[in-house]
Design an enzyme around this catalytic site. Structure first.
Site, mmCIF file in Angstrom:
data_model
loop_
_atom_site.group_PDB
_atom_site.id
_atom_site.type_symbol
_atom_site.label_atom_id
_atom_site.label_comp_id
_atom_site.label_asym_id
_atom_site.label_seq_id
_atom_site.Cartn_x
_atom_site.Cartn_y
_atom_site.Cartn_z
ATOM 1 N N ASP A 31 37.922 42.426 26.620
ATOM 2 C CA ASP A 31 38.526 41.522 27.596
ATOM 3 C C ASP A 31 37.892 40.136 27.461
ATOM 4 O O ASP A 31 36.677 40.004 27.291
ATOM 5 C CB ASP A 31 38.339 42.065 29.016
ATOM 6 N N ASN A 87 46.309 48.305 36.503
ATOM 7 C CA ASN A 87 46.883 47.519 37.593
ATOM 8 C C ASN A 87 48.389 47.508 37.413
ATOM 9 O O ASN A 87 48.890 47.077 36.363
ATOM 10 C CB ASN A 87 46.330 46.086 37.561
ATOM 11 N N GLN A 94 47.890 42.904 38.646
ATOM 12 C CA GLN A 94 48.347 42.787 37.260
ATOM 13 C C GLN A 94 48.729 41.341 36.968
ATOM 14 O O GLN A 94 49.494 40.720 37.724
ATOM 15 C CB GLN A 94 49.549 43.714 37.000
ATOM 16 N N HIS A 100 48.488 48.001 30.057
ATOM 17 C CA HIS A 100 47.166 48.120 29.425
ATOM 18 C C HIS A 100 46.243 48.911 30.322
ATOM 19 O O HIS A 100 46.364 48.874 31.549
ATOM 20 C CB HIS A 100 46.572 46.741 29.119
ATOM 21 N N HIS A 102 42.335 49.318 31.431
ATOM 22 C CA HIS A 102 41.011 48.702 31.395
ATOM 23 C C HIS A 102 39.982 49.830 31.269
ATOM 24 O O HIS A 102 39.962 50.741 32.118
ATOM 25 C CB HIS A 102 40.697 47.970 32.704
HETATM 26 P P1 5GP Z 1 45.504 42.673 34.470
HETATM 27 O O1 5GP Z 1 44.991 41.757 35.542
HETATM 28 O O2 5GP Z 1 46.912 42.321 34.036
HETATM 29 O O3 5GP Z 1 45.342 44.128 34.781
HETATM 30 O O4 5GP Z 1 44.533 42.441 33.236
HETATM 31 C C1 5GP Z 1 44.729 41.461 32.286
HETATM 32 C C2 5GP Z 1 43.410 41.270 31.587
HETATM 33 O O5 5GP Z 1 43.654 40.597 30.384
HETATM 34 C C3 5GP Z 1 42.397 40.464 32.383
HETATM 35 O O6 5GP Z 1 41.229 41.223 32.585
HETATM 36 C C4 5GP Z 1 42.166 39.236 31.507
HETATM 37 O O7 5GP Z 1 40.821 38.800 31.529
HETATM 38 C C5 5GP Z 1 42.590 39.718 30.137
HETATM 39 N N1 5GP Z 1 43.119 38.691 29.263
HETATM 40 C C6 5GP Z 1 44.040 37.745 29.585
HETATM 41 N N2 5GP Z 1 44.317 36.990 28.519
HETATM 42 C C7 5GP Z 1 43.565 37.478 27.494
HETATM 43 C C8 5GP Z 1 43.420 37.083 26.122
HETATM 44 O O8 5GP Z 1 44.037 36.153 25.622
HETATM 45 N N3 5GP Z 1 42.548 37.804 25.378
HETATM 46 C C9 5GP Z 1 41.850 38.866 25.889
HETATM 47 N N4 5GP Z 1 41.015 39.511 25.064
HETATM 48 N N5 5GP Z 1 41.960 39.251 27.181
HETATM 49 C C10 5GP Z 1 42.808 38.562 27.975
#
Ligand code: 5GP
Length: 117
Positions: A31, A87, A94, A100, A102
């Site tokens: 992440d 999420n 999300q 995805h 985590h």
């Molecule tokens: P969500 O909030 O959708 O469950 O999680 C999205 C995750 O993707 C977040 O923890 C955020 O830090 C991560 N993320 C967003 N953009 C990028 C990216 O460009 N590269 C990587 N490696 N992680 C990302």
């Protein structure tokens, strides 16, 4: 058709990411803003927007993601203590609408944190 997410761009190699695992069905990347010493995202190559958008035909992919998460957690040295978080939906936190998992590890967990802050 849904707009391409940042994760599709990472899968296609259009933008860089710290990729630590890849197979036919998924990738795992660190992440970009880790919330724990180990914070890895396991992402199916198929762009399913949210968990609730998955269907019967995605059963093998969903099972595969769980197995891959276990494998990656072991590789990262947290195979005995980690959490998997999905999420689902903006109100659940999300931000990237490409399913995805985590993997959160290398930290101590309290039961209460399961239900948010
Ligand atoms: P969500 O909030 O959708 O469950 O999680 C999205 C995750 O993707 C977040 O923890 C955020 O830090 C991560 N993320 C967003 N953009 C990028 C990216 O460009 N590269 C990587 N490696 N992680 C990302």
């Amino acid at each position: 058709m849904a707009e391409e997410t940042i994760f599709t761009k990472i899968i296609n190699g259009e933008i860089p990411a710290d990729k630590i695992y890849e197979d036919d069905l998924c990738i795992a990347i660190n992440d970009i803003a880790p919330r724990a010493p180990v914070h890895v995202l396991v992402i199916p190559k198929k762009p399913i927007p949210r968990l609730v958008d998955a269907s019967e035909e995605d059963q093998a992919i969903l099972g595969h993601l769980m197995l891959a998460a276990g494998e990656v957690a072991r590789q990262q040295g947290v195979g005995d203590a980690f959490r998997l978080v999905v999420n689902n939906g903006a109100d659940a936190g999300q931000t990237v609408f490409h399913l995805h998992l985590h993997i959160i590890g290398g930290t101590s967990f309290s039961e209460a944190s399961l239900a948010g802050e």
